[in-house]
Design an enzyme around this catalytic site. Sequence first.
Site, PDB file in Angstrom:
ATOM      1  N   LYS A 183      -0.924  -5.681  -9.143  1.00 58.51           N
ATOM      2  CA  LYS A 183      -2.026  -4.992  -9.827  1.00 58.51           C
ATOM      3  C   LYS A 183      -1.600  -3.618 -10.335  1.00 58.51           C
ATOM      4  CE  LYS A 183      -4.886  -5.012  -6.290  1.00 58.51           C
ATOM      5  NZ  LYS A 183      -4.153  -5.718  -5.237  1.00 58.51           N
ATOM      6  N   ARG A 219     -13.813  -4.800  -3.747  1.00 60.12           N
ATOM      7  CA  ARG A 219     -13.148  -5.705  -2.820  1.00 60.12           C
ATOM      8  C   ARG A 219     -14.140  -6.422  -1.917  1.00 60.12           C
ATOM      9  NH1 ARG A 219      -7.831  -2.616  -2.743  1.00 60.12           N
ATOM     10  NH2 ARG A 219      -6.399  -3.806  -1.477  1.00 60.12           N
ATOM     11  N   ARG A 257       8.878  -4.201  -0.440  1.00 58.49           N
ATOM     12  CA  ARG A 257       8.338  -2.939  -0.941  1.00 58.49           C
ATOM     13  C   ARG A 257       8.241  -1.908   0.187  1.00 58.49           C
ATOM     14  NH1 ARG A 257       2.437  -2.927  -3.811  1.00 58.49           N
ATOM     15  NH2 ARG A 257       1.580  -2.640  -1.747  1.00 58.49           N
ATOM     16  N   ARG A 274       4.868   3.075   2.979  1.00 57.07           N
ATOM     17  CA  ARG A 274       3.500   2.760   3.387  1.00 57.07           C
ATOM     18  C   ARG A 274       3.496   1.996   4.704  1.00 57.07           C
ATOM     19  NH1 ARG A 274       0.204   0.260  -1.640  1.00 57.07           N
ATOM     20  NH2 ARG A 274      -1.012  -0.464   0.138  1.00 57.07           N
ATOM     21  N   ARG A 305      -4.233  -7.910   6.082  1.00 58.80           N
ATOM     22  CA  ARG A 305      -4.744  -7.567   4.744  1.00 58.80           C
ATOM     23  C   ARG A 305      -5.111  -8.840   3.973  1.00 58.80           C
ATOM     24  NH1 ARG A 305      -0.026  -3.841   2.732  1.00 58.80           N
ATOM     25  NH2 ARG A 305      -1.207  -3.540   0.811  1.00 58.80           N
TER      26      ARG A 305
HETATM   27  P1  AMP Z   1      -4.199  -1.074  -2.207  1.00 58.35           P
HETATM   28  O1  AMP Z   1      -3.233  -0.012  -2.599  1.00 58.35           O
HETATM   29  O2  AMP Z   1      -5.173  -1.409  -3.285  1.00 58.35           O
HETATM   30  O3  AMP Z   1      -3.530  -2.296  -1.640  1.00 58.35           O
HETATM   31  O4  AMP Z   1      -5.077  -0.471  -1.015  1.00 58.35           O
HETATM   32  C1  AMP Z   1      -4.491  -0.064   0.202  1.00 58.35           C
HETATM   33  C2  AMP Z   1      -5.539  -0.019   1.295  1.00 58.35           C
HETATM   34  O5  AMP Z   1      -6.563   0.924   0.947  1.00 58.35           O
HETATM   35  C3  AMP Z   1      -6.281  -1.321   1.536  1.00 58.35           C
HETATM   36  O6  AMP Z   1      -5.575  -2.203   2.400  1.00 58.35           O
HETATM   37  C4  AMP Z   1      -7.568  -0.803   2.171  1.00 58.35           C
HETATM   38  O7  AMP Z   1      -7.365  -0.417   3.511  1.00 58.35           O
HETATM   39  C5  AMP Z   1      -7.831   0.456   1.358  1.00 58.35           C
HETATM   40  N1  AMP Z   1      -8.647   0.151   0.154  1.00 58.35           N
HETATM   41  C6  AMP Z   1      -8.256   0.248  -1.148  1.00 58.35           C
HETATM   42  N2  AMP Z   1      -9.246  -0.117  -1.974  1.00 58.35           N
HETATM   43  C7  AMP Z   1     -10.296  -0.460  -1.167  1.00 58.35           C
HETATM   44  C8  AMP Z   1     -11.605  -0.947  -1.407  1.00 58.35           C
HETATM   45  N3  AMP Z   1     -12.045  -1.180  -2.661  1.00 58.35           N
HETATM   46  N4  AMP Z   1     -12.407  -1.186  -0.335  1.00 58.35           N
HETATM   47  C9  AMP Z   1     -11.993  -0.960   0.913  1.00 58.35           C
HETATM   48  N5  AMP Z   1     -10.760  -0.537   1.223  1.00 58.35           N
HETATM   49  C10 AMP Z   1      -9.912  -0.274   0.200  1.00 58.35           C
END
Ligand code: AMP
Length: 192
Positions: A14, A89, A128, A134, A146
């Site tokens: 993404k 989400r 990654r 991270r 996740r």
């Molecule tokens: P991402 O970089 O989009 O994979 O997000 C990393 C982490 O941030 C996720 O595993 C969640 O813990 C949190 N996160 C990001 N976006 C959301 C969302 N829309 N709702 C809830 N948690 C989020």
Amino acid sequence: MVNIVLFGKPGAGKGTQAEFLKEQYNLTHLSTGDIFRFNIKNGTELGLWAKTFIDKGDLVPDEVTIKMLEDAVENAGNTAGFLFDGFPRTIAQAEALDAFLQSKGWSVTATIALEADDEILVQRLLERGKTSGRPDDQDEEKIRNRYQEYNEKTAPLMSFYEQQNKFYPVDGIGSIAEITKRLSAVIDNFVN
Ligand code: AMP
């Protein structure tokens, strides 16, 4: 306004694709994951609190995430549209986004899901994790959590948007350029 929601499992690409699409269509890219990480890096109260969920691979609770996203839209200034990456989400987030955009006379234009097999994605994320720094990319158990969060809370969004005729699945396996082309083919239907 062209408002595109990009979703897909962690590691589906993404963020990578959003970087290309925001340039191509002049959209404001909003990644809730990036905003959380920015807050963590800067040691804000929000960041410290969100980190307790993120590090475990759990979703951050809706109320705070929704408020944070709405603030980011409000602060974006003039734009041709948004590219939402990693938001919504959950169904509650999707409903909040619809209501929020509607209050501005806008709407979600299309949602595009980058599809890829879990096992390929787990390997990608572990790779990654070696460089991203991270914590949620470095431990297979957290990564699998996740995916479980995705399957339980995010996957139902597909039918939510399908019912609105706004759901477009795209094959997420291929070169970065090939996948950008597939995504552009969808977005081109909505821009002049
Ligand atoms: P991402 O970089 O989009 O994979 O997000 C990393 C982490 O941030 C996720 O595993 C969640 O813990 C949190 N996160 C990001 N976006 C959301 C969302 N829309 N709702 C809830 N948690 C989020």
